[in-house]
Design an enzyme around this catalytic site. Structure first.
Site, PDB file in Angstrom:
ATOM      1  N   LYS A 169       0.836  -1.205   0.000  1.00  0.00           N
ATOM      2  CA  LYS A 169       0.000   0.000   0.000  1.00  0.00           C
ATOM      3  C   LYS A 169       0.876   1.262   0.000  1.00  0.00           C
ATOM      4  O   LYS A 169       0.553   2.251  -0.662  1.00  0.00           O
ATOM      5  CB  LYS A 169      -0.933  -0.007   1.215  1.00  0.00           C
ATOM      6  CG  LYS A 169      -1.982  -1.124   1.166  1.00  0.00           C
ATOM      7  CD  LYS A 169      -2.711  -1.277   2.499  1.00  0.00           C
ATOM      8  CE  LYS A 169      -3.538  -2.550   2.553  1.00  0.00           C
ATOM      9  NZ  LYS A 169      -4.128  -2.804   3.888  1.00  0.00           N
TER      10      LYS A 169
ATOM     11  N   GLN B 147      -3.656  -1.510  10.300  1.00  0.00           N
ATOM     12  CA  GLN B 147      -3.681  -2.832   9.661  1.00  0.00           C
ATOM     13  C   GLN B 147      -4.178  -3.881  10.645  1.00  0.00           C
ATOM     14  O   GLN B 147      -3.677  -4.007  11.762  1.00  0.00           O
ATOM     15  CB  GLN B 147      -2.277  -3.180   9.145  1.00  0.00           C
ATOM     16  CG  GLN B 147      -2.206  -4.458   8.356  1.00  0.00           C
ATOM     17  CD  GLN B 147      -2.959  -4.406   7.023  1.00  0.00           C
ATOM     18  OE1 GLN B 147      -3.091  -3.351   6.412  1.00  0.00           O
ATOM     19  NE2 GLN B 147      -3.464  -5.536   6.578  1.00  0.00           N
TER      20      GLN B 147
ATOM     21  N   ASP C 239     -10.591   3.094   5.694  1.00  0.00           N
ATOM     22  CA  ASP C 239     -10.837   1.653   5.731  1.00  0.00           C
ATOM     23  C   ASP C 239     -12.331   1.338   5.837  1.00  0.00           C
ATOM     24  O   ASP C 239     -12.748   0.201   5.609  1.00  0.00           O
ATOM     25  CB  ASP C 239     -10.174   1.067   6.988  1.00  0.00           C
ATOM     26  CG  ASP C 239      -9.062   0.087   6.671  1.00  0.00           C
ATOM     27  OD1 ASP C 239      -9.026  -0.422   5.535  1.00  0.00           O
ATOM     28  OD2 ASP C 239      -8.244  -0.169   7.574  1.00  0.00           O
TER      29      ASP C 239
END
Ligand code: GUN
Length: 297
Positions: A54, A98, A121
């Protein structure tokens, strides 16, 4: 040879990146550089790889990124304090923590601490609620949003389709179901959400016009579970032992690609299917967050 039935996720992700690049250029022309902060806790090898991918894509597109790493034994309070600092930083438009987080940290509490307008997200309860309500003003989670884009850009209609989703996780299965059952274009599907307690899973799978496998079981979906002509989307990333591979293991999906491909109408490869789309939608969400912060979204 007949035309391939494989859906090229990398090529479709590139189409999205092309649009994202134009939006980034427009922001930069106004003196705004989109910024994305990654947070990792501990040294989970898969999380390191994902965040690395990413970061690289952010750099290629011109999104400024920074990665904060906390030790495996960091406390929830330390992580919440970091989230608070990133919330307060004007040049950080998006925050991605994450998953999975170490045991002992309550993930729900951490995701709820991210400002909804920086929650690229789509894990904050406000954004989850907007998704369920069909309010396009929130951020949708990147993997299901990427799968919807894959379907749309591959010309796979969802209207009235039987969609069977395997896996009820918060990151893919549940939001995917919420997205595709909406009374809206590119949705309007009849959704069945299957999980570990589902009776006769194979029978559900065989009804599917679109089968989305996101339960984390290596090569679980076999040819006899797929209706001929169905569209099969493989979300799984599973590490399995393989003596012939470098390092003694390799990654496989939730679908037994070799046996399912001849039966399926369309099928995503793995890698090269859903993964690049997740990243493309993350980049798109980040640019949208920056546009909104600048009063242009
Ligand atoms: N772990 C697996 N998928 C995801 C994702 O989409 N976002 C985050 N933050 N963690 C993940």
């Amino acid at each position: 040879m007949a035309e391939s039935n494989v859906i090229d996720g990398r090529a479709i992700a590139e189409q999205i990146h092309a649009d994202t690049r134009v939006r980034i250029a427009a922001l930069k022309a106004r003196g705004i550089e989109p910024g994305l902060a990654f947070v990792r806790v501990g040294e989970d090898p898969a999380s390191r790889v994902y965040v690395g991918m990413k970061e690289r894509m952010s750099g290629q597109l011109g999104i400024r990124s920074e990665t904060r790493v906390l030790a495996e034994n960091a406390t929830e309070e330390e992580l919440l304090a970091l989230v608070g600092r990133l919330n307060a930083e004007a040049r950080v438009h998006g925050i991605l923590i994450q998953a999975p987080l170490p045991r002992g940290i309550r993930a729900a509490r951490v995701y709820a601490a991210v400002l909804p307008e920086k929650d690229v997200d789509g894990f904050h309860p406000v954004n989850v609620g907007k998704l369920l309500l069909g309010d396009p003003g929130g951020f949708a989670p990147c993997t299901p949003a990427g799968i919807r884009e894959l379907l749309v850009r591959s010309g796979v209609p969802t209207e009235g389709a039987e969609v069977v989703i395997l896996g009820r996780g918060d990151i893919v299965g549940k939001p995917m179901a919420a997205m595709l059952c909406q009374k809206a274009p590119h949705a309007n599907a009849t959704v069945t959400l299957c999980h570990s307690r589902t009776r006769d899973l194979a029978a559900h799978c065989r009804r599917a016009d679109i089968l989305i496998a996101a339960m984390g079981q290596p090569r679980f979906v076999k040819a006899d579970m797929v209706k001929p002509g169905a569209v099969v989307i493989d979300v799984g990333v599973n590490r399995v032992p393989d003596a012939s591979a470098k390092g003694g293991s390799r990654l496989v999906g939730d679908v037994d690609f070799a046996s399912v491909q001849p039966v399926a109408g369309r099928i995503t490869p793995n890698p090269g299917g859903v993964g690049p789309m997740t990243i493309a939608l993350l980049m798109q969400n980040t640019v949208r967050a920056a546009e909104r912060a600048a009063g242009a979204g």
